[in-house]
Enzyme design. Structure first.
Site, short mmCIF file in Angstrom:
data_model
loop_
_atom_site.label_atom_id
_atom_site.label_comp_id
_atom_site.label_asym_id
_atom_site.label_seq_id
_atom_site.Cartn_x
_atom_site.Cartn_y
_atom_site.Cartn_z
N GLU A 293 -5.14 2.82 1.34
CA GLU A 293 -5.51 4.20 1.70
C GLU A 293 -5.53 5.11 0.48
OE1 GLU A 293 -3.23 5.91 4.93
OE2 GLU A 293 -4.47 4.90 6.41
N HIS A 314 -0.46 -23.30 2.10
CA HIS A 314 -1.06 -24.31 2.98
C HIS A 314 -2.16 -23.71 3.85
CE1 HIS A 314 2.06 -27.32 1.95
NE2 HIS A 314 2.70 -26.21 1.62
N LYS A 428 -12.23 7.43 14.28
CA LYS A 428 -11.62 8.33 15.28
C LYS A 428 -12.69 9.19 15.93
CE LYS A 428 -7.14 8.97 13.02
NZ LYS A 428 -6.30 9.94 12.33
#
Ligand code: PA5
Length: 441
Positions: A293, A314, A428
């Protein structure tokens, strides 16, 4: 020096003398911008000296008392928050206590994090887990309007009221929010209902707020030494207060400069945060939010990713060793074993492991780290190693400050505002429009 930056696994990719001189200048300029408050977002630097001041505040004493009260009234604490209002507390809880904290706690409440998703099944599963246990809620939202925690708070608040009635429910709700009646509906509700309220400082963004009440209340409830956590951060603030004459003198600035070097000069696009401790996995999530951010804007920024080794050797190990050469690693290690658990000797040696007999798990894990660092280095993935003496509250506090300051310095070196997150608004806006939010139709 509590934290060491080790560059021995970088395979000849470190800056030369001239490049170091330029980086030194850039880092010093970013330092002046940050410390003098002349850069973008300068109103959000409250975290810079907060850890040394907060322990003397009245709020800190109230916070410790509230943690004590929660411990006496609840077997479970439901912590509602997202992003910077969630990740730091969970990261510290797991890093300092354990990822198994809820199973091995002694006399402290289980801590469940919610409000960081809109998943119905996640609510239902937590509901079932709570059963008829006594619980309390700490809702954390600086704005007080973020949808995910607001919906979760409405849900778990109604569960509290159904179980205890209004008056007792009000005694079990703890709010951490921005104290701005104009913007925080949560603050207004807290005032109206008499919920105990803690402040998210106005001059501190969510991802820099873990060492304020945002993180400290749940962390204190878990019985973690919050004094030591803050002391570690305060000592780091003192240690990194000046850039130093040469970059290597200041591990925090050196790290920021090397990130910049790998990004701008060496063509690296991804920084991979790695640890050999599963209980640091959530710390990797916190690190990703902090850097993602803060730096990812205006077409800039390293993409922050994280892995836990040896587990992820792995799964992603193949890519790291031989895939696109766009990665460098920042590896966190700890000195000294915590428990000195050793591999036993087995008669017959059926599993052929007796060559390890007598070696501690720490030694085996350490060998895995050194072997991996050498392999990745020779495969073109340089490793910056951050080494802390111990995995305890003091050193995790130090580490948090180290990353916060390195992140702010990195942002200013890149020329972006490390304290805003305008890109988060796009989803949003779409979501609120679709859901019929009155302000968006
Ligand atoms: O770092 C940030 O500022 C964000 O990640 C916020 O913490 C996150 O969006 C949650 O915001 P709020 O605390 O206002 O609910």
């Amino acid at each position: 020096m509590s934290l060491r930056l080790i560059t021995k696994y970088t395979g000849g990719t470190l800056p030369g003398a001239e490049e170091y001189a330029e980086l030194n200048e850039l880092a010093a300029a970013a330092h002046n911008t940050l410390e003098n408050g002349t850069g973008a977002g300068s109103g959000m630097r409250g975290w810079l000296r907060f850890a040394s001041r907060y322990p003397d505040s009245g709020e800190y004493k109230q916070l410790l008392a509230a943690a004590e009260r929660i411990r006496s009234q609840a077997d479970a604490l439901v912590v509602v928050g997202i992003g910077g209002s969630y990740l730091g507390a969970r990261a510290v809880l797991e890093a300092v206590a354990s990822r198994y904290y809820n199973e091995i706690r002694r006399g402290t409440p289980a801590i469940y994090f919610t409000g960081n998703t809109l998943s119905e099944s996640d609510y239902a599963e937590l509901d079932a887990l709570l059963g008829d246990r006594d619980f309390a809620v700490n809702v954390i939202s600086k704005s007080g309007t973020t949808l995910e925690p607001a919906v979760a708070f409405r849900y778990f608040k109604s569960r509290l009221i159904a179980k205890y009635g209004d008056a007792e429910a009000n005694r079990r709700i703890y709010v951490t929010t921005g104290a701005s009646p104009a913007s925080s509906t949560l603050y207004q509700q807290a005032l109206a209902k008499g919920w105990q309220c803690f402040a998210v400082p106005e001059d501190m963004g969510g991802r820099y707020s873990v060492l304020s009440a945002v993180g400290l209340l749940p962390i204190a409830c878990a019985g973690i030494d919050v004094d030591a956590l803050l002391r570690g951060a305060a000592d780091a603030a003192a240690a990194y207060a000046a850039p130093g004459a040469r970059l290597p003198d200041n591990a925090c600035y050196h790290y920021a400069a090397l990130r910049y070097h790998y990004y701008k000069t060496k063509g690296k696009a991804v920084e991979l945060f790695a640890s050999y401790e599963p209980s640091l996995t959530l710390f990797g999530e916190w690190y990703k939010q902090l850097f993602g951010e803060s730096e990812g804007k205006e077409g800039e920024g390293l993409f922050p990713a994280s892995v836990t080794f040896t587990t992820d050797l792995h799964s992603l190990g193949q890519y790291i060793q031989e895939g696109r050469r766009l990665l460098f690693e920042t590896v966190l290690t700890f000195g000294g074993p915590a428990n000195a658990l050793a591999v036993g000797e087995e008669p017959g040696n059926g599993d052929r492991l007796n060559y390890l007999a007598g070696k501690t798990l720490y030694q085996v894990n350490r060998a895995a780290f050194q072997a991996t660092a050498m392999a990745h280095e020779s495969g073109g993935c340089p490793n910056l190693v951050l080494e802390l003496p111990k995995r305890d509250a003091y050193h995790i506090g130090w580490l948090i400050y180290f990353f916060e300051k390195a992140c702010a310095i990195s942002g200013y070196m890149l020329g972006v505002n490390p304290f805003d997150q305008p890109g988060v608004e796009s989803y949003k806006t779409n979501m609120f429009t679709m859901l019929g939010h009155p302000d968006y139709i």
